[in-house]
Design an enzyme around this catalytic site. Structure first.
Site, PDB file in Angstrom:
ATOM      1  N   HIS A 128       0.850  -1.196   0.000  1.00  0.00           N
ATOM      2  CA  HIS A 128       0.000   0.000   0.000  1.00  0.00           C
ATOM      3  C   HIS A 128       0.879   1.237   0.000  1.00  0.00           C
ATOM      4  O   HIS A 128       2.033   1.205   0.443  1.00  0.00           O
ATOM      5  CB  HIS A 128      -0.894   0.015   1.237  1.00  0.00           C
ATOM      6  N   GLU A 149       0.944   3.867   1.866  1.00  0.00           N
ATOM      7  CA  GLU A 149       1.464   4.259   3.172  1.00  0.00           C
ATOM      8  C   GLU A 149       2.638   3.385   3.598  1.00  0.00           C
ATOM      9  O   GLU A 149       3.631   3.895   4.141  1.00  0.00           O
ATOM     10  CB  GLU A 149       0.366   4.158   4.253  1.00  0.00           C
ATOM     11  N   CYS A 195      -2.240  -0.343   7.528  1.00  0.00           N
ATOM     12  CA  CYS A 195      -1.452   0.880   7.367  1.00  0.00           C
ATOM     13  C   CYS A 195      -1.514   1.754   8.613  1.00  0.00           C
ATOM     14  O   CYS A 195      -0.513   2.353   9.011  1.00  0.00           O
ATOM     15  CB  CYS A 195      -1.906   1.650   6.140  1.00  0.00           C
ATOM     16  N   CYS A 223      -6.074   1.930   5.938  1.00  0.00           N
ATOM     17  CA  CYS A 223      -6.727   0.702   6.384  1.00  0.00           C
ATOM     18  C   CYS A 223      -6.136   0.290   7.735  1.00  0.00           C
ATOM     19  O   CYS A 223      -5.187   0.911   8.227  1.00  0.00           O
ATOM     20  CB  CYS A 223      -6.513  -0.391   5.343  1.00  0.00           C
TER      21      CYS A 223
END
Length: 151
Positions: free
Chosen positions: A46, A48, A79, A76
């Site tokens: 992801h 992040e 993260c 999420c």
């Protein structure tokens, strides 16, 4: 947030969920990332996570105190956990995520006093642009018959 949005556009061009993130310390970008889960065949790739890893590498340390992360979509649970464990000070969010957001929408892991660190949360920055690119991406995916890719 504009720099994070540029990264989201790059993800979009690569047919990734269009999320971008940058980590800033002392007004300097020290880490950046955009979603690359498809490209890397890695569910943890992801924006992040990649930005946090890059920032830690830049600083040569595992903690990101005195840093802010700008991200186009609310993080999420995975993260947000990384934000807490990296001890980042603040997260600035573009669009909220009503399905998996963990900085206040669905969960609030970022500010939970049950964890060893709390992250200050701000949201609504470039919200319309961030929502627009995500909606556009998922509309195109549905029209192609591919459904929603895993986040």
């Amino acid at each position: 947030m504009q720099q994070a949005f540029f990264l989201a556009e790059q993800a979009y061009e690569e047919k990734e969920v269009p999320v971008g993130a940058i980590v800033v310390k002392n007004d300097r970008i020290i880490g950046k990332g955009y979603n690359q889960t498809e490209r890397l065949n890695d569910a943890t790739a992801h924006a992040e996570m990649l930005a946090i890893s890059a920032a830690c590498s830049t600083l040569g340390q595992k903690y990101l105190q005195d840093c802010t992360i700008y991200v186009t979509l609310e993080p999420c649970p995975m993260c947000t956990g990384a934000l807490v464990w990296s001890k980042i000070d603040q997260v600035v969010i573009g669009a909220l995520d009503a399905k998996a957001g963990s900085c206040g929408s669905v969960y609030n892991l970022a500010e939970s006093n049950k964890l060893n660190h709390q992250v200050d949360v701000m949201h609504g920055f470039m919200e319309e642009d961030c929502e627009w690119i995500l909606k556009k991406f998922f509309q195109e995916r549905r029209s192609e018959g591919n459904g929603r890719p895993n986040l």
